[in-house]
Enzyme design. Sequence first.
Site, mmCIF file in Angstrom:
data_model
loop_
_atom_site.group_PDB
_atom_site.id
_atom_site.type_symbol
_atom_site.label_atom_id
_atom_site.label_comp_id
_atom_site.label_asym_id
_atom_site.label_seq_id
_atom_site.Cartn_x
_atom_site.Cartn_y
_atom_site.Cartn_z
ATOM 1 N N THR A 8 63.537 32.266 11.126
ATOM 2 C CA THR A 8 64.636 31.350 11.435
ATOM 3 C C THR A 8 64.774 30.253 10.391
ATOM 4 O O THR A 8 65.873 29.784 10.111
ATOM 5 C CB THR A 8 64.436 30.732 12.834
ATOM 6 O OG1 THR A 8 64.128 31.767 13.761
ATOM 7 C CG2 THR A 8 65.699 30.038 13.309
ATOM 8 N N ASN A 53 70.900 27.981 13.043
ATOM 9 C CA ASN A 53 70.255 26.670 12.993
ATOM 10 C C ASN A 53 70.034 26.216 11.544
ATOM 11 O O ASN A 53 70.325 25.082 11.191
ATOM 12 C CB ASN A 53 68.920 26.731 13.737
ATOM 13 C CG ASN A 53 69.106 26.967 15.224
ATOM 14 O OD1 ASN A 53 69.389 26.061 15.983
ATOM 15 N ND2 ASN A 53 68.978 28.226 15.650
ATOM 16 N N LYS A 97 61.274 26.560 17.745
ATOM 17 C CA LYS A 97 61.441 26.929 16.328
ATOM 18 C C LYS A 97 62.860 26.654 15.856
ATOM 19 O O LYS A 97 63.101 26.441 14.660
ATOM 20 C CB LYS A 97 61.047 28.386 16.109
ATOM 21 C CG LYS A 97 61.800 29.401 16.953
ATOM 22 C CD LYS A 97 63.043 29.945 16.311
ATOM 23 C CE LYS A 97 63.804 30.869 17.248
ATOM 24 N NZ LYS A 97 65.013 31.438 16.638
#
Length: 303
Positions: free
Chosen positions: A246, A254, A189
Amino acid sequence: MEHITILGSGGFGLSLALSAYRSGHAVKVWSKFPEELEAIRRDGEHKQKLPGVPIPSEITLTADLESAISGADLVIFGIPSSFLRATAKIAAPYLHAPMVIVNTGKGLEAGTHYTMSQILQEELPHLPIVTITGPSHAEEVARNVPTTVVAASKDLQAAEYVQKTMSSETLRLYRNSDIIGCEVGGALKNIIALSAGICDGLGCGDNTKAALMTRGMHEITKLGVAMGGQRETFAGLSGIGDLIVTCCSMHSRNRRAGILIGQGKNLSQALEEVHMVVEGVRTAAAAHALAEKYEVEMPICRE
């Protein structure tokens, strides 16, 4: 009351230390960087990782590894993926039954392409390994924001122990025996979140990002199943749940790095500005190699 040791003084390790302390457990935190621990003692908080979150003096901070592990019932590795094996090697002489070992890292090892639990199982073959994973930004766990995660292990007794020990009023753990599926979801992910950030940095809309996330989940699931994971795992907290948080939050390193790349900065500039380990960058090459090994088409990860 259990005796819990956290190896690593990063944001997530400290957030679990706080959660365990609030639940009445005795907690120690180890770091190989004495100056970092001294700064936490001086400031009463970790100004870079968890600004504004008090770290109680009752939580023991130590740079002595043997002292940190001595007497522990539960040892949690809060270590970035690229440093996990080295830390396990130096900790191994002090780790013994009936201690339970927990991994919180999300990534794949360069070269071997192992998940984090596979690294720990190789280095600590005599101990049960559990991975805590799922949608859980450290900044929110530390502030008691309601959070749910997964305690994944082949050893369901160990997973149940971690579930009971680490659960609190605001942190709920579910058990899952599919540790490979859970870890593949947690690792991959980060690549999709990096891509989602690039999408945002380029100024693409919600339609584009939704398509990217959906097709990204398809890629993660295909590889995870090929590696032995269960398809239903990827529809749960460690799959779609972790992907959503995320890809959509500014807490995500990220995504933040991806935004900077989408805005025109090169990779080095983006990583320097984020100031933290960006696991998606480290994981991309390993994921690509695994896709080729298992003959799984993964165009997003490949690009």
